[in-house]
Design an enzyme around this catalytic site. Structure first.
Site, mmCIF file in Angstrom:
data_model
loop_
_atom_site.group_PDB
_atom_site.id
_atom_site.type_symbol
_atom_site.label_atom_id
_atom_site.label_comp_id
_atom_site.label_asym_id
_atom_site.label_seq_id
_atom_site.Cartn_x
_atom_site.Cartn_y
_atom_site.Cartn_z
ATOM 1 N N GLU A 191 0.827 -1.313 0.136
ATOM 2 C CA GLU A 191 -0.081 -0.224 0.121
ATOM 3 C C GLU A 191 0.960 1.356 0.066
ATOM 4 O OE1 GLU A 191 -3.078 -0.192 2.859
ATOM 5 O OE2 GLU A 191 -4.236 -1.396 1.692
ATOM 6 N N GLU A 297 -5.743 -7.487 -0.790
ATOM 7 C CA GLU A 297 -6.597 -7.413 0.583
ATOM 8 C C GLU A 297 -7.794 -6.997 -0.087
ATOM 9 O OE1 GLU A 297 -4.876 -4.644 3.405
ATOM 10 O OE2 GLU A 297 -3.073 -5.367 3.106
#
Length: 466
Positions: A191, A297
């Site tokens: 991320e 995710e």
């Protein structure tokens, strides 16, 4: 000995050595080698809570707790359980601090590599691939707690020193796993959130060259910018070879404040068609370039109101069906925690939860957790601040999520979390090494509670070939 075969990117799919399509369907091991506050209950960042716990517990009890925790959080029974659900992979988030110290950069700590290797080997024994995910990089690659960032600034992108250390760590990992097919690949930066995108793109090119010089065979799983939702920076060039560009696909109806699905969340109606459109938007780059789709995710959280489980699990079923329809692999977040999202959760009457419950209750009141927290108890503080910003700085929308999240981050997740972290650590003052180990054993598989409804959804989807 593992019988898992090497995987490689072949057009829009992953394939094994016989050319057979392999779709990775698994779970993330959040909270283990990269701790997160909602997973294990502490306030703030891992770096700060470890510092405070060491001071409060003393070195012997501190070492006893974490040595036990890092073994019992994931062991043989956990791998066996995941395999029994029909999963075939685990994404393993790691924090760079397990492998080096900030005051001794690039002096490698063998204990960290040994802990990672133990779990990679366990998973392979049960037929599960690993994806090694560097979840926290030196200097923090994004602005929030899950990169072990105690501030709201991401310094990784502005300091070459931090980037050099990340490259050096990946060279070490590549050297150690270059002959291990049970590792499906490397997820080098979790991320990222880099405002320009230019530094990110250049760093990925540099990192790919460095890893390939050591290990030319493993797949690289490259997260998009802005928390793996923005792939526009990559549209300016060809995809890197043998790489999977990974999206994160948290659906808005799955957050704590949602109240229905299908239904309205934050003023927007969601049903399966809207959830699919979000997925298609986030994976557009992969589909346009003909590269594999893997959702690194995703997954709803589960409210304390158990009556909400029905529609939260319905959202999960819809997402799994959408991924299956589009041939996407996935990794559900997350495997084990203290009750918000895990497939298994620490028992409410465990030694660990009994000890930390006073701070858990206060943390919930103050909304100090970004993921899973609510600001309802502190609106009397936030409303005047929001009004002040509206009056004095009406155009202020800082990267990555704008003004509201900026204020929430500074007030709830930093200012209030810091004294809460001190209070959390004081709960462990005077604890003996054996008491510390017993608290850590609360995370052992045979002491956890299975979220059976979630297991049933996964098992049904996977056993029917989803």
């Amino acid at each position: 000995m593992s019988t898992l075969q090497w995987l490689h990117a072949d057009g829009d799919r992953l394939a094994d050595e016989q050319g057979r399509t392999v779709v990775l369907r698994g779970v993330g091991l959040g909270g283990w080698m990269n701790m997160e506050n909602f997973v294990t209950g502490y306030p703030g960042s891992e770096r700060e809570i470890r510092r405070l716990l060491r001071a409060a517990m003393g070195e012997e009890a501190y070492t006893s707790f974490f040595d036990t925790f890092l073994t019992d959080f994931f062991d043989e029974a956990d791998a066996r359980h995941l395999a029994s659900l029909g999963l075939n992979s685990v994404r393993i988030p790691v924090n760079y601090r397990h492998f080096e110290d900030d005051d001794r950069p690039m002096e490698w700590k063998e204990t960290g590599f040994a802990r990672l290797d133990r779990v990679v080997t366990l998973l392979a024994r049960h037929g599960l691939y690993s994806v090694i995910d560097l979840h926290a990089l030196p200097g923090a690659q994004n602005q929030h707690w899950h990169s072990d960032n105690p501030t709201h600034r991401s310094e990784f992108w502005t300091h070459r020193h931090f980037q050099d250390r990340a490259v050096a760590l990946w060279e070490q990992l590549a050297e150690r796993y270059k002959d291990r097919p049970e590792v499906a690949g490397y997820n080098p930066v979790n991320e990222p959130a880099e405002p320009t995108g230019e530094v990110l793109a250049a760093f990925y090119r540099r990192l790919e060259r460095a890893i390939r010089a050591v290990d030319p065979r493993h797949v690289l799983f490259l997260d998009g910018n802005r928390y793996s939702t923005d792939f526009s920076v990559f549209a300016r060039g060809e995809p890197l070879p043998n790489c999977v560009y990974t999206a994160h696909d948290y659906a808005l109806p799955g957050i704590v404040g949602a109240t229905a699905y299908p239904g309205v969340t934050r003023g927007e109606f969601f049903d399966s068609s809207v959830v699919e459109q979000t997925f298609l938007r986030r994976t557009r780059y992969m589909r346009e370039t003909g590269t594999p789709v893997w959702i690194g995710e995703f997954g709803p959280v589960y409210s304390a109101d158990r009556s909400q489980d029905v529609w939260r699990l319905a959202l999960l079923r819809d997402q799994l069906e959408i991924y299956a329809e589009h041939g996407a692999g996935w990794s559900l977040w997350t495997y084990k925690d203290i009750g918000l999202q895990g497939l298994v959760t620490v028992a409410p009457d465990s030694a660990y939860l009994r000890r930390i419950r006073p701070v858990l209750e206060q943390k919930q009141r103050l909304g100090a957790d970004s993921w899973g927290g609510s600001d309802a108890g502190v609106r009397d503080v936030l409303d005047p601040v929001d009004a002040l910003f509206e009056r004095e700085f009406p155009g202020f929308e800082p990267y990555p999520w704008g003004r509201r999240q900026y204020v929430a981050g500074l007030v709830r997740h930093i200012m209030l979390a810091e004294p809460l972290a001190e209070r959390f650590a004081r709960l462990f003052e005077g604890i003996t090494p054996e008491e510390a180990a017993e608290a850590a054993r609360s995370f052992r598989f045979d002491r956890t509670v299975e979220r059976t409804g979630l297991s049933a959804v996964l098992r049904h989807h996977l056993t029917r070939g989803g």
